[in-house]
Design an enzyme around this catalytic site. Structure first.
Site, mmCIF file in Angstrom:
data_model
loop_
_atom_site.group_PDB
_atom_site.id
_atom_site.type_symbol
_atom_site.label_atom_id
_atom_site.label_comp_id
_atom_site.label_asym_id
_atom_site.label_seq_id
_atom_site.Cartn_x
_atom_site.Cartn_y
_atom_site.Cartn_z
ATOM 1 N N GLU A 171 0.861 -1.189 0.000
ATOM 2 C CA GLU A 171 0.000 0.000 0.000
ATOM 3 C C GLU A 171 0.894 1.235 0.000
ATOM 4 O O GLU A 171 2.108 1.129 0.248
ATOM 5 C CB GLU A 171 -0.894 0.017 1.245
ATOM 6 C CG GLU A 171 -1.795 -1.197 1.320
ATOM 7 C CD GLU A 171 -2.717 -1.175 2.544
ATOM 8 O OE1 GLU A 171 -2.758 -0.153 3.256
ATOM 9 O OE2 GLU A 171 -3.379 -2.201 2.761
ATOM 10 N N SER A 225 7.963 -1.631 2.780
ATOM 11 C CA SER A 225 8.856 -2.482 3.580
ATOM 12 C C SER A 225 8.185 -2.896 4.881
ATOM 13 O O SER A 225 8.318 -4.033 5.332
ATOM 14 C CB SER A 225 10.156 -1.732 3.895
ATOM 15 O OG SER A 225 10.913 -1.575 2.719
ATOM 16 N N TRP A 259 1.228 -0.630 -6.811
ATOM 17 C CA TRP A 259 2.364 -1.401 -7.333
ATOM 18 C C TRP A 259 2.048 -2.887 -7.456
ATOM 19 O O TRP A 259 2.926 -3.718 -7.198
ATOM 20 C CB TRP A 259 3.599 -1.259 -6.428
ATOM 21 C CG TRP A 259 4.324 0.025 -6.569
ATOM 22 C CD1 TRP A 259 4.417 1.014 -5.647
ATOM 23 C CD2 TRP A 259 5.067 0.466 -7.713
ATOM 24 N NE1 TRP A 259 5.167 2.048 -6.145
ATOM 25 C CE2 TRP A 259 5.575 1.729 -7.410
ATOM 26 C CE3 TRP A 259 5.349 -0.091 -8.966
ATOM 27 C CZ2 TRP A 259 6.350 2.464 -8.305
ATOM 28 C CZ3 TRP A 259 6.113 0.621 -9.853
ATOM 29 C CH2 TRP A 259 6.608 1.883 -9.514
ATOM 30 N N THR A 290 1.578 -6.059 -9.466
ATOM 31 C CA THR A 290 1.834 -6.652 -10.794
ATOM 32 C C THR A 290 0.656 -7.551 -11.203
ATOM 33 O O THR A 290 0.114 -8.287 -10.382
ATOM 34 C CB THR A 290 3.140 -7.476 -10.753
ATOM 35 O OG1 THR A 290 4.181 -6.638 -10.256
ATOM 36 C CG2 THR A 290 3.528 -7.976 -12.142
ATOM 37 N N GLU A 296 9.678 -6.714 -4.388
ATOM 38 C CA GLU A 296 9.581 -7.938 -3.562
ATOM 39 C C GLU A 296 10.580 -7.937 -2.409
ATOM 40 O O GLU A 296 11.216 -8.945 -2.105
ATOM 41 C CB GLU A 296 9.730 -9.190 -4.430
ATOM 42 C CG GLU A 296 8.396 -9.557 -5.055
ATOM 43 C CD GLU A 296 8.388 -10.916 -5.724
ATOM 44 O OE1 GLU A 296 8.839 -11.885 -5.102
ATOM 45 O OE2 GLU A 296 7.898 -10.978 -6.854
ATOM 46 N N SER A 298 16.807 -4.476 -1.112
ATOM 47 C CA SER A 298 18.073 -5.121 -0.702
ATOM 48 C C SER A 298 18.263 -4.957 0.806
ATOM 49 O O SER A 298 18.797 -5.853 1.474
ATOM 50 C CB SER A 298 19.249 -4.493 -1.442
ATOM 51 O OG SER A 298 19.130 -4.757 -2.818
ATOM 52 N N GLU A 299 17.810 -3.829 1.345
ATOM 53 C CA GLU A 299 17.946 -3.596 2.787
ATOM 54 C C GLU A 299 17.102 -4.608 3.568
ATOM 55 O O GLU A 299 17.541 -5.148 4.595
ATOM 56 C CB GLU A 299 17.526 -2.153 3.139
ATOM 57 C CG GLU A 299 18.475 -1.066 2.639
ATOM 58 C CD GLU A 299 18.383 -0.788 1.132
ATOM 59 O OE1 GLU A 299 17.467 -1.307 0.462
ATOM 60 O OE2 GLU A 299 19.243 -0.037 0.619
HETATM 61 N N1 COS Z 1 7.252 -16.837 7.217
HETATM 62 C C1 COS Z 1 6.293 -17.063 8.142
HETATM 63 N N2 COS Z 1 6.015 -16.208 9.141
HETATM 64 C C2 COS Z 1 6.745 -15.080 9.198
HETATM 65 C C3 COS Z 1 7.759 -14.778 8.289
HETATM 66 C C4 COS Z 1 8.008 -15.722 7.256
HETATM 67 N N3 COS Z 1 8.950 -15.522 6.343
HETATM 68 N N4 COS Z 1 8.310 -13.585 8.606
HETATM 69 C C5 COS Z 1 7.670 -13.160 9.697
HETATM 70 N N5 COS Z 1 6.718 -14.051 10.057
HETATM 71 C C6 COS Z 1 5.818 -13.989 11.204
HETATM 72 C C7 COS Z 1 6.585 -13.882 12.508
HETATM 73 O O1 COS Z 1 6.913 -15.143 13.009
HETATM 74 C C8 COS Z 1 5.605 -13.135 13.396
HETATM 75 O O2 COS Z 1 4.667 -14.044 13.893
HETATM 76 P P1 COS Z 1 3.959 -13.792 15.355
HETATM 77 O O3 COS Z 1 3.154 -12.534 15.210
HETATM 78 O O4 COS Z 1 3.117 -15.013 15.533
HETATM 79 O O5 COS Z 1 5.079 -13.651 16.339
HETATM 80 C C9 COS Z 1 4.890 -12.219 12.429
HETATM 81 O O6 COS Z 1 5.049 -12.787 11.109
HETATM 82 C C10 COS Z 1 5.477 -10.822 12.423
HETATM 83 O O7 COS Z 1 6.864 -10.952 12.173
HETATM 84 P P2 COS Z 1 7.891 -9.775 12.445
HETATM 85 O O8 COS Z 1 7.577 -9.151 13.769
HETATM 86 O O9 COS Z 1 9.246 -10.310 12.188
HETATM 87 O O10 COS Z 1 7.481 -8.744 11.289
HETATM 88 P P3 COS Z 1 8.073 -7.323 10.957
HETATM 89 O O11 COS Z 1 6.974 -6.345 10.962
HETATM 90 O O12 COS Z 1 9.298 -7.074 11.776
HETATM 91 O O13 COS Z 1 8.446 -7.505 9.413
HETATM 92 C C11 COS Z 1 9.826 -8.008 7.532
HETATM 93 C C12 COS Z 1 9.366 -8.407 8.937
HETATM 94 C C13 COS Z 1 10.556 -6.689 7.497
HETATM 95 C C14 COS Z 1 10.762 -9.140 7.120
HETATM 96 C C15 COS Z 1 8.602 -7.972 6.588
HETATM 97 O O14 COS Z 1 7.752 -6.896 6.879
HETATM 98 C C16 COS Z 1 8.989 -7.881 5.138
HETATM 99 O O15 COS Z 1 9.348 -8.880 4.527
HETATM 100 N N6 COS Z 1 8.877 -6.672 4.556
HETATM 101 C C17 COS Z 1 9.104 -6.494 3.130
HETATM 102 C C18 COS Z 1 7.821 -6.703 2.412
HETATM 103 C C19 COS Z 1 8.041 -6.805 0.952
HETATM 104 O O16 COS Z 1 8.867 -7.568 0.479
HETATM 105 N N7 COS Z 1 7.249 -6.043 0.212
HETATM 106 C C20 COS Z 1 7.350 -6.028 -1.216
HETATM 107 C C21 COS Z 1 6.186 -6.695 -1.788
HETATM 108 S S1 COS Z 1 6.353 -6.590 -3.515
HETATM 109 S S2 COS Z 1 5.313 -8.069 -4.065
#
Ligand code: COS
Length: 386
Positions: free
Chosen positions: A129, A134, A160, A162, A370, A373-374
């Site tokens: 959204e 991130s 964004w 696709t 998706e 890199s950060e």
């Molecule tokens: N698989 C399964 N569960 C996952 C997971 C994964 N890969 N990553 C996190 N979770 C779960 C955690 O275990 C946690 O569960 P509980 O609430 O039961 O404890 C919950 O999801 C929240 O996890 P966390 O607190 O680690 O989440 P954050 O808000 O810190 O976010 C990141 C983690 C930054 C890794 C995540 O928001 C992310 O990947 N952001 C990028 C998103 C992205 O790629 N967007 C682009 C989309 S373009 S199609």
């Protein structure tokens, strides 16, 4: 022997088939589609006839039942020629069909998957959204349950996305806030929203620098009603569905990076062997030879990393850390090869006549889409126990 660093006969045949299609059908059209910012339903259907839709979906739901390495190689071969067509395939298979296949119940799978395995229908992944990129948990889109009618009512927007605003789009999996958890964090759930549902509108996003021939949409949900049966997985499981889907998606973005790097390398090597300065082909000048040597070395390393991650996934081992590494590294190698390739082309590398110009622009998406890199480094660091 534990490792075999070569394609199996089946994989080699599949690679050859996709390369042939990419070279004869996509390459002649890629520049014009990019310039016109035009999505091609014809090429999409052609890729469907080749079996590139529903790649990892089991045959009982209409899919091809490929292993993950084969799927990764198919995306790589498309990206070697054109990032836009590779994006259509990668987004549809990993992000579109993926969550329905892995998290859908039997009825949902039977209803939706067969139509998504032919190239005649696309499915999109509604996570991002305007204020949730991130920080993917900070969705503002909501879904409230109307107990009287037994329906979820969705309001909000996505950006964004696709494959979400094309003539072939059949639906979207949408993450929405369905309540608050005990600790105050949002409870997130996923919904199956078919295209054409009243209140859902999609707008094609124009003016992209890269992947200009892939379809990217902005979605608006205004009192969009879906039946209770359209909840994907269970209530509150939405974020995990999205995160696990992204773990898989990182492999295909890695494949896009590897393919782009190989494509950029191939055109650069050819040019360097033909273009002459100071009385000899520029490939024979050490400054250029070193660039090609560095590109080839990084490509080799990227390939090993990506194929290992895909192998881990298909052999049901933990692959998430390696998938993030492969996405990170392959996108950096892609950018490196596109930049050094462009440098080798000199002034011609700035002209649209040469595909290196398009590779250079397309590479930029790979370190942002998706998961930036950060974010990949953040995910890797977490797996290391940091
Ligand atoms: N698989 C399964 N569960 C996952 C997971 C994964 N890969 N990553 C996190 N979770 C779960 C955690 O275990 C946690 O569960 P509980 O609430 O039961 O404890 C919950 O999801 C929240 O996890 P966390 O607190 O680690 O989440 P954050 O808000 O810190 O976010 C990141 C983690 C930054 C890794 C995540 O928001 C992310 O990947 N952001 C990028 C998103 C992205 O790629 N967007 C682009 C989309 S373009 S199609």
């Amino acid at each position: 022997m534990a490792y075999e660093f070569k394609d199996s006969d089946d994989l080699a045949m599949m690679r050859q088939t996709v390369r042939q299609f990419a070279t004869t059908e996509i390459a002649p059209k890629a520049r014009q589609l990019d310039e016109d910012e035009e999505f091609s339903p014809e090429l999409t259907k052609g890729m469907g006839q080749l079996g590139l839709f529903g790649t990892i979906v089991a045959p009982e739901y209409g899919g091809q039942g490929m292993d993950y390495l084969s799927y990764v190689v198919a995306v790589e071969e498309l990206a070697r020629v054109d990032g836009s067509q590779a994006a259509t395939i990668a987004a549809h298979n990993s992000l579109g069909a993926g969550p329905l296949y892995y998290f859908g119940n039997e009825e949902q799978k039977r209803q939706h998957l067969p139509g998504l395995c032919t190239g005649e229908g696309l499915w999109a992944f509604g996570l991002t959204e305007a204020e949730a990129g991130s920080d993917a948990q900070s969705s503002k889109t909501t879904a409230a349950f109307d107990t009287e009618r037994g329906e979820w009512v969705i309001n909000g927007s996505k950006v964004w996305i696709t494959n979400s605003a094309s003539t072939l789009t059949k639906g979207i999996t949408v993450q929405a806030v369905t309540g608050r958890k005990a600790d105050g964090r949002a409870e997130l759930s996923c919904f199956i929203v078919p295209a054409g549902t009243p209140g859902l509108s999609a707008k094609v996003m124009h003016g992209k620098m890269m992947w200009r021939a892939s379809n990217t949409g902005e979605l608006y949900f205004d009192q969009v009603r879906v039946p209770a049966a359209n909840l994907l997985g269970s209530r509150g499981q939405g974020f995990k569905i999205m995160m696990e889907t992204l773990d898989n998606g990182r492999l295909s973005i890695g494949a896009m990076g590897l393919g782009l790097a190989k494509g950029a390398f191939a055109v650069t090597l050819k040019y360097a062997q033909e273009r002459r300065t100071f009385g000899k082909p520029i490939a024979q000048h050490q400054a250029v030879g070193f660039k090609l040597a560095e590109m080839a070395t990084r490509i080799e390393a990227a390939e090993c990393l990506l194929y290992k991650a895909a192998w881990l996934k298909q052999s049901h081992q933990s692959f998430q850390k390696e998938a993030a590494m492969a996405k990170l590294y392959c996108s950096e190698v892609a950018e490196y090869c596109a930049r050094e390739g462009q440098q080798t082309f000199g002034g011609y590398g700035l002209m649209k006549e040469y595909p290196i110009e398009r590779f250079y622009r397309d590479a930029a998406l790979l370190r942002i889409g998706e998961g930036t890199s950060e974010i990949q480094r953040l995910v890797i660091a977490r797996y290391l126990g940091c």
